[in-house]
Design an enzyme around this catalytic site. Structure first.
Site, PDB file in Angstrom:
ATOM      1  N   CYS A 101       0.842  -1.195   0.000  1.00 46.69           N
ATOM      2  CA  CYS A 101       0.000   0.000   0.000  1.00 46.69           C
ATOM      3  C   CYS A 101       0.878   1.246   0.000  1.00 46.69           C
ATOM      4  O   CYS A 101       1.575   1.523   0.986  1.00 46.69           O
ATOM      5  CB  CYS A 101      -0.930   0.006   1.205  1.00 46.69           C
ATOM      6  SG  CYS A 101      -1.951   1.489   1.281  1.00 46.69           S
ATOM      7  N   GLY A 102       0.832   1.991  -1.084  1.00 44.41           N
ATOM      8  CA  GLY A 102       1.667   3.178  -1.214  1.00 44.41           C
ATOM      9  C   GLY A 102       1.242   4.319  -0.315  1.00 44.41           C
ATOM     10  O   GLY A 102       2.089   4.987   0.291  1.00 44.41           O
ATOM     11  N   HIS A 103      -0.079   4.572  -0.223  1.00 37.95           N
ATOM     12  CA  HIS A 103      -0.495   5.690   0.613  1.00 37.95           C
ATOM     13  C   HIS A 103      -0.143   5.424   2.078  1.00 37.95           C
ATOM     14  O   HIS A 103       0.191   6.356   2.828  1.00 37.95           O
ATOM     15  CB  HIS A 103      -2.001   5.974   0.443  1.00 37.95           C
ATOM     16  CG  HIS A 103      -2.891   5.359   1.471  1.00 37.95           C
ATOM     17  ND1 HIS A 103      -3.447   4.092   1.311  1.00 37.95           N
ATOM     18  CD2 HIS A 103      -3.327   5.805   2.674  1.00 37.95           C
ATOM     19  CE1 HIS A 103      -4.185   3.806   2.373  1.00 37.95           C
ATOM     20  NE2 HIS A 103      -4.138   4.832   3.215  1.00 37.95           N
ATOM     21  N   ASP A 262     -10.609   4.442  -2.952  1.00 39.82           N
ATOM     22  CA  ASP A 262      -9.402   5.128  -2.512  1.00 39.82           C
ATOM     23  C   ASP A 262      -9.550   6.620  -2.744  1.00 39.82           C
ATOM     24  O   ASP A 262      -9.820   7.059  -3.861  1.00 39.82           O
ATOM     25  CB  ASP A 262      -8.187   4.592  -3.273  1.00 39.82           C
ATOM     26  CG  ASP A 262      -6.879   4.917  -2.570  1.00 39.82           C
ATOM     27  OD1 ASP A 262      -6.815   5.955  -1.879  1.00 39.82           O
ATOM     28  OD2 ASP A 262      -5.925   4.144  -2.719  1.00 39.82           O
ATOM     29  N   GLY A 267      -1.045   4.614  -4.325  1.00 35.53           N
ATOM     30  CA  GLY A 267       0.404   4.504  -4.519  1.00 35.53           C
ATOM     31  C   GLY A 267       0.822   3.293  -5.325  1.00 35.53           C
ATOM     32  O   GLY A 267       1.683   3.379  -6.211  1.00 35.53           O
ATOM     33  N   THR A 268       0.215   2.135  -5.046  1.00 33.64           N
ATOM     34  CA  THR A 268       0.520   0.950  -5.847  1.00 33.64           C
ATOM     35  C   THR A 268      -0.100   1.065  -7.232  1.00 33.64           C
ATOM     36  O   THR A 268       0.420   0.531  -8.209  1.00 33.64           O
ATOM     37  CB  THR A 268       0.016  -0.321  -5.149  1.00 33.64           C
ATOM     38  OG1 THR A 268      -1.344  -0.118  -4.732  1.00 33.64           O
ATOM     39  CG2 THR A 268       0.853  -0.657  -3.931  1.00 33.64           C
TER      40      THR A 268
END
Length: 346
Positions: A101-103, A262, A267-268
């Site tokens: 998870c990027g965020h 989201d 991010g991903t």
């Protein structure tokens, strides 16, 4: 004056879990800081399996109503898997456990750098983080005014499949691509099918995103080159060129897990997107894109290098965004509470 505090005697019969809540470009993250049982396992994937089998009721308690909501997201900090990593993390949501998870990485980097007043070197701090999808390298930069900007170098990201077709009830045949950026997504050009990527259309986006995810999952066999636990379609991402900011390349609306929306560009998702664009020769290495979210948040993403990941021609994306602490909480789980582990009512 009436007191509303809970005495130490009363607390002995309650389970208390403490969190720091954050948002990254509008997307929430609930970071568990204390009170969660030890998550067993040598690797992050082993820890993920242990949490699913033994601690899932606590995921529900923190993510579901009345403490959370259908679109809540969380992070469980663990011991690292690798000797050179600073910590490990599991990502939790309304359906279960994500692979990357990027965020969340951006939020964790921001909070970690604020919590530690020491160790800034030339205004920067670096963290190596073990995720279920692999190790990512995160970076925090503090400007002269004290503002913190977070970024991370993601794991290898690639175009899994291009120009696929599938029939969706209510729309007909649609084209989509599958990209991997730590999780697999089906990407659909919303403009091509007249799909509005705006907040007033969010209910329709959720319904359509879930339909596409289910149809693609049933028809296409997704197989991660290393880990079967990562071999699943996480969500649908609608892309649009109808942007609100002049500098934006495009807009993303990601519908993931069990119909979560989201609030960030994902991010991903932006990592997978640059992999798809690079595979189509629509961008070059080191070209930075700014991608908007449904609520107007932005992330920048750059494919900084190319690599071969077990036969997958991949790029290494670098993602940047901003995160802010929204609160610190002490959640109470009372064994006598009939809703102690929560419920969902969208």
């Amino acid at each position: 004056m009436v007191s509303f505090s809970i005495s130490e005697h009363q607390q002995k019969n309650l389970q208390i879990i403490k969190t720091t809540d954050v948002h990254t470009e509008g997307e929430p993250l609930r970071i568990v800081t204390d009170g969660f049982p030890k998550i067993k396992g040598k690797t992050i994937l082993e820890k993920r399996r242990y949490a699913k089998e033994h601690l899932d009721h606590l995921r529900q308690a923190l993510i579901f109503e009345p403490r959370g909501h259908a679109d809540m997201y969380g992070a469980l900090i663990t011991e690292p898997e690798r000797k050179d990593s600073d910590y490990g993390v599991l990502f939790i949501h309304n359906e279960g456990y994500s692979s990357m998870c990027g965020h969340a990485i951006l939020a964790l980097t921001t909070v970690a750098s604020q919590a530690d007043n020491h160790g800034w070197v030339n205004g920067e701090k670096h963290y190596k983080v073990d995720t279920p999808a692999g190790q990512v390298i995160a970076n925090a930069v503090k400007d002269l005014q004290g503002n913190i900007f977070a970024s991370f170098k993601n794991i290898a990201s690639w175009a899994e499949a291009l120009d696929c077709k599938i029939e969706i009830e209510g729309i007909g045949i649609i084209k989509f691509d599958i990209g991997f950026g730590g999780a697999y997504y089906a990407f659909v050009d919303a403009d091509k099918y007249g799909i509005k990527c705006t907040p007033d259309n969010v209910t329709a986006l959720i319904e359509l995103g879930k339909k596409i995810k289910q149809a693609v999952s049933e028809k296409y066999n997704i197989c991660h080159p290393l880990e079967s636990d990562l071999s699943f379609l996480y969500g649908t991402i609608f892309t649009s060129k109808k942007v609100d900011k002049q500098e934006s390349h495009s807009k993303h609306v990601c519908i993931f897990a069990d119909g979560e929306v989201d609030r960030s560009p994902t991010g991903t998702g932006v990592s997978a997107r640059v992999a798809l664009l690079k595979a189509r020769n629509e961008i070059t290495l080191n070209q930075t894109l700014s991608i908007e979210s449904i609520v107007g948040g932005s992330m920048t993403v750059t494919a900084i290098s190319e690599t071969d990941f077990f036969g997958k021609q991949s790029v290494i994306p670098e993602v940047t965004g901003t995160a802010y602490i929204t609160g610190r909480h002490e959640f109470i789980i009372d064994e006598n509470d009939p809703f102690k582990y929560g419920f969902l009512l969208r």
